[in-house]
Scaffold this motif. Structure first.
Motif, short mmCIF file in Angstrom:
data_model
loop_
_atom_site.label_atom_id
_atom_site.label_comp_id
_atom_site.label_asym_id
_atom_site.label_seq_id
_atom_site.Cartn_x
_atom_site.Cartn_y
_atom_site.Cartn_z
N ILE A 138 7.07 17.81 -5.70
CA ILE A 138 7.93 17.67 -4.50
C ILE A 138 7.04 17.28 -3.32
CG2 ILE A 138 9.51 18.90 -2.92
CD1 ILE A 138 10.24 20.80 -5.20
N LEU A 139 7.51 16.36 -2.48
CA LEU A 139 6.77 16.03 -1.25
C LEU A 139 6.78 17.25 -0.32
CD1 LEU A 139 8.13 12.47 -0.28
CD2 LEU A 139 5.71 13.02 -0.65
N ASN A 140 5.61 17.59 0.20
CA ASN A 140 5.50 18.75 1.07
C ASN A 140 6.00 18.39 2.48
OD1 ASN A 140 4.87 21.24 2.01
ND2 ASN A 140 2.64 21.00 1.92
N ARG A 141 7.27 18.61 2.69
CA ARG A 141 7.90 18.29 3.97
C ARG A 141 8.80 19.45 4.38
NH1 ARG A 141 4.88 14.61 3.14
NH2 ARG A 141 5.20 12.38 3.41
N PRO A 142 8.95 19.70 5.70
CA PRO A 142 9.87 20.77 6.14
C PRO A 142 11.27 20.58 5.55
CG PRO A 142 8.58 19.95 7.99
CD PRO A 142 8.25 19.06 6.82
N ARG A 143 11.72 19.33 5.37
CA ARG A 143 13.08 19.11 4.85
C ARG A 143 13.25 19.62 3.42
NH1 ARG A 143 10.89 13.80 5.09
NH2 ARG A 143 10.52 12.87 3.03
N HIS A 144 12.14 19.91 2.75
CA HIS A 144 12.23 20.35 1.35
C HIS A 144 12.05 21.86 1.18
CE1 HIS A 144 11.15 16.00 0.07
NE2 HIS A 144 12.45 16.18 0.11
N LEU A 178 0.87 -1.19 0.00
CA LEU A 178 0.00 0.00 0.00
C LEU A 178 0.90 1.23 0.00
CD1 LEU A 178 -2.72 1.37 0.04
CD2 LEU A 178 -2.80 1.10 2.51
N GLU A 179 1.14 1.76 -1.18
CA GLU A 179 1.95 3.00 -1.30
C GLU A 179 1.01 4.17 -1.07
OE1 GLU A 179 4.30 4.87 -1.27
OE2 GLU A 179 4.55 6.18 -3.00
N GLY A 180 1.31 4.93 0.00
CA GLY A 180 0.43 6.04 0.36
C GLY A 180 -0.61 5.55 1.35
N THR A 181 -0.13 5.02 2.49
CA THR A 181 -1.07 4.50 3.50
C THR A 181 -1.98 5.62 4.01
OG1 THR A 181 0.70 4.78 5.09
CG2 THR A 181 0.33 2.56 4.36
N VAL A 192 15.31 3.04 4.24
CA VAL A 192 15.87 4.32 4.68
C VAL A 192 15.41 5.34 3.64
CG1 VAL A 192 17.88 3.27 5.80
CG2 VAL A 192 18.05 3.93 3.39
N TYR A 193 15.85 6.59 3.78
CA TYR A 193 15.49 7.60 2.79
C TYR A 193 16.40 7.52 1.57
CZ TYR A 193 12.28 10.21 5.84
OH TYR A 193 11.22 10.60 6.61
N MET A 194 15.90 8.08 0.49
CA MET A 194 16.71 8.20 -0.73
C MET A 194 16.46 9.59 -1.31
SD MET A 194 16.35 6.00 -4.28
CE MET A 194 17.39 4.59 -4.00
N ILE A 248 13.54 14.06 -1.21
CA ILE A 248 13.89 12.90 -0.38
C ILE A 248 12.63 12.14 0.02
CG2 ILE A 248 14.93 12.21 1.82
CD1 ILE A 248 16.72 14.74 1.56
N GLY A 249 12.59 10.86 -0.36
CA GLY A 249 11.46 10.00 0.02
C GLY A 249 12.02 8.63 0.37
N GLY A 250 11.16 7.63 0.43
CA GLY A 250 11.61 6.29 0.80
C GLY A 250 12.49 5.65 -0.28
N SER A 269 1.29 15.42 -0.59
CA SER A 269 1.45 15.00 0.81
C SER A 269 2.14 13.65 0.91
CB SER A 269 0.08 14.93 1.50
OG SER A 269 -0.70 13.92 0.89
N ASP A 270 1.96 12.77 -0.06
CA ASP A 270 2.51 11.42 -0.04
C ASP A 270 2.53 10.88 -1.47
OD1 ASP A 270 2.69 10.49 2.91
OD2 ASP A 270 0.69 11.35 2.77
N GLY A 271 3.12 9.70 -1.62
CA GLY A 271 2.99 8.98 -2.90
C GLY A 271 3.98 9.37 -3.97
N ASP A 272 5.28 9.13 -3.70
CA ASP A 272 6.23 9.58 -4.72
C ASP A 272 6.51 8.54 -5.81
OD1 ASP A 272 8.00 8.03 -3.25
OD2 ASP A 272 9.46 9.63 -2.92
N ILE A 273 5.95 7.34 -5.70
CA ILE A 273 6.05 6.42 -6.87
C ILE A 273 5.16 6.98 -7.97
CG2 ILE A 273 5.63 4.10 -7.78
CD1 ILE A 273 6.15 2.96 -5.03
N ALA A 274 3.91 7.32 -7.60
CA ALA A 274 3.00 7.89 -8.59
C ALA A 274 3.58 9.19 -9.14
CB ALA A 274 1.63 8.15 -7.95
C1 VTB Z 1 7.48 8.88 0.40
C2 VTB Z 1 6.12 8.56 -0.18
C3 VTB Z 1 5.31 7.63 0.66
O1 VTB Z 1 6.63 8.28 2.55
O2 VTB Z 1 8.41 7.88 0.16
C4 VTB Z 1 7.35 9.27 1.86
O3 VTB Z 1 6.22 7.94 -1.43
C5 VTB Z 1 8.65 9.56 2.57
O4 VTB Z 1 8.60 9.45 3.97
O5 VTB Z 1 4.02 7.54 0.13
P1 VTB Z 1 8.15 10.58 5.06
O6 VTB Z 1 6.64 10.47 5.19
O7 VTB Z 1 8.87 10.18 6.31
O8 VTB Z 1 8.53 11.93 4.56
C6 VTB Z 1 5.30 8.11 2.07
O9 VTB Z 1 4.67 9.37 2.12
C7 VTB Z 1 4.58 7.10 2.97
O10 VTB Z 1 5.22 5.86 2.88
#
Ligand code: VTB
Length: 335
Positions: free
Chosen positions: A179-185, A103-106, A134-136, A226-228, A203-208
């Motif tokens: 870009i994932l909306n995260r403080p690190r970005h 489940l990508e994007g729980t 880990v992160y990539m 930076i995501g998974g 908010s999530d889902g960087d494969i899509a």
């Molecule tokens: C991404 C995204 C995932 O985690 O890899 C992201 O693709 C990265 O982690 O859908 P953080 O949430 O710690 O930033 C997800 O958002 C959830 O696995």
């Protein structure tokens, strides 16, 4: 050696074998998506993820391959199912490496938000990077015939966007960057905006997000940030088939993460991997929609059947299929 060749070696009637593997793989992600269906929007990420993991594993264990999970739910000692190294499949059939994100994007699923997916990639043994959880740091750019050295994590975002615009024969201000909306970005977002490129925050889902870059109708040209790491290898396998460049570098922040990276046999933590190092040979990428999204429609349940929508991409045969299946309730998906 490519997947089709392995299948050919096993049986000269390899096209049929390949079709069978493709349909088995589709059934695996469909099963995960159908299991998530009753949990969409209920706000419980863990429950939805567990349902997807259980269903995916059950479906895999009915599949005639000798699979080894190389990207899964975590390391052997921390994940009871679909852990890295777990053998799946019912034994006979080709030996393959399997990467999963049941489940990508729980959170997307728990919030009934768009673009959550059940995802699987299959490669020949030893060909998918064994990435720990880990992160990539990643950059994905879709498009055919792009130069191999188009993008680099050693360049600034400004330099990379200039090169992408040159290759796509447009201006940097025509580019859309997801870009994932995260403080690190925050710094990355500011830098990209300063070039005039549009920033699309998710908010999530960087494969899509990585796959969106391959479809001009999305208006997304580049995914950055930076995501998974597991999601990185899965995204790279999709881009390998439908055209594009992808670079990734693992980020291990603690000693514990560094030792997990080392356990995977990775000696140079600072290595920047290109798409052909993340996915070395033939691969099959499969994703079924859980919630409605740009790529795929989400799974639906009617009185008599489920309706699923799945994307299947195979590198060696250069095929990208969008499959809608009607699966009868109580056929073989419900106890
Ligand atoms: C991404 C995204 C995932 O985690 O890899 C992201 O693709 C990265 O982690 O859908 P953080 O949430 O710690 O930033 C997800 O958002 C959830 O696995």
């Amino acid at each position: 050696m490519i997947l089709s060749n392995i299948l050919y070696a096993l049986n000269p009637d390899h096209n049929k074998k390949l079709e069978k593997l493709i349909y088995d793989a589709v059934f695996i992600t469909e099963s995960a998506a159908m299991a998530c269906m009753p949990l969409i929007g209920l706000g419980n990420e863990k429950l939805a993820d567990q349902a997807a993991v259980n269903a995916m594993r059950d479906a895999m264990n009915k599949t005639p391959f000798s699979g080894k999970i190389v990207i899964g739910e975590g390391e052997r000692d921390e994940a009871p199912m679909l852990f890295i190294g777990e053998e799946v499949g019912c034994g006979d059939g080709p030996s393959v490496d399997i990467a999963v994100d049941p489940l990508e994007g729980t959170t997307l699923c728990a919030h009934a938000a768009p673009n959550s997916l059940a995802v699987l990639a299959i490669g020949e043994e030893g060909t998918l990077l064994n990435a720990p959880d880990v992160y990539m740091d990643k950059i994905a750019v879709g498009g055919c015939n792009l130069p191999n050295d188009l993008i680099s994590l050693d360049n600034t975002p400004e330099q990379n966007l200039k090169e992408v615009a040159k290759a796509k024969k447009c201006s940097v201000s025509d580019l859309g960057v997801m870009i994932l909306n995260r403080p690190r970005h925050q710094e990355l977002i500011t830098k990209v905006r300063s070039t005039g490129a549009r920033v699309h925050l998710i908010s999530d889902g960087d494969i899509a997000a990585s796959i969106f870059t391959t479809d001009p109708s999305t208006n997304i040209d580049v995914y950055m940030g930076i995501g998974g790491a597991p999601e990185g290898v899965l995204a790279a396998s999709a881009l390998k088939v439908c055209g594009g460049q992808f670079v990734g570098r693992l980020i291990a922040m603690s000693d514990e993460e560094k030792s997990r990276v080392a356990k995977m046999g990775i000696t140079d933590i600072n290595k920047q991997y290109n798409i052909n190092e993340l996915v070395k040979s033939d691969c099959l990428f499969v994703a079924t929609g859980v919630t409605d999204g740009i790529l795929l429609k989400g799974v639906k349940k009617y009185n008599t059947h489920y309706l699923t929508n799945t994307l299947v991409m195979h590198y060696a045969t250069k095929t990208v299929r969008n499959i809608t299946n009607k699966i009868l309730v109580n056929s073989n998906n419900e106890s």
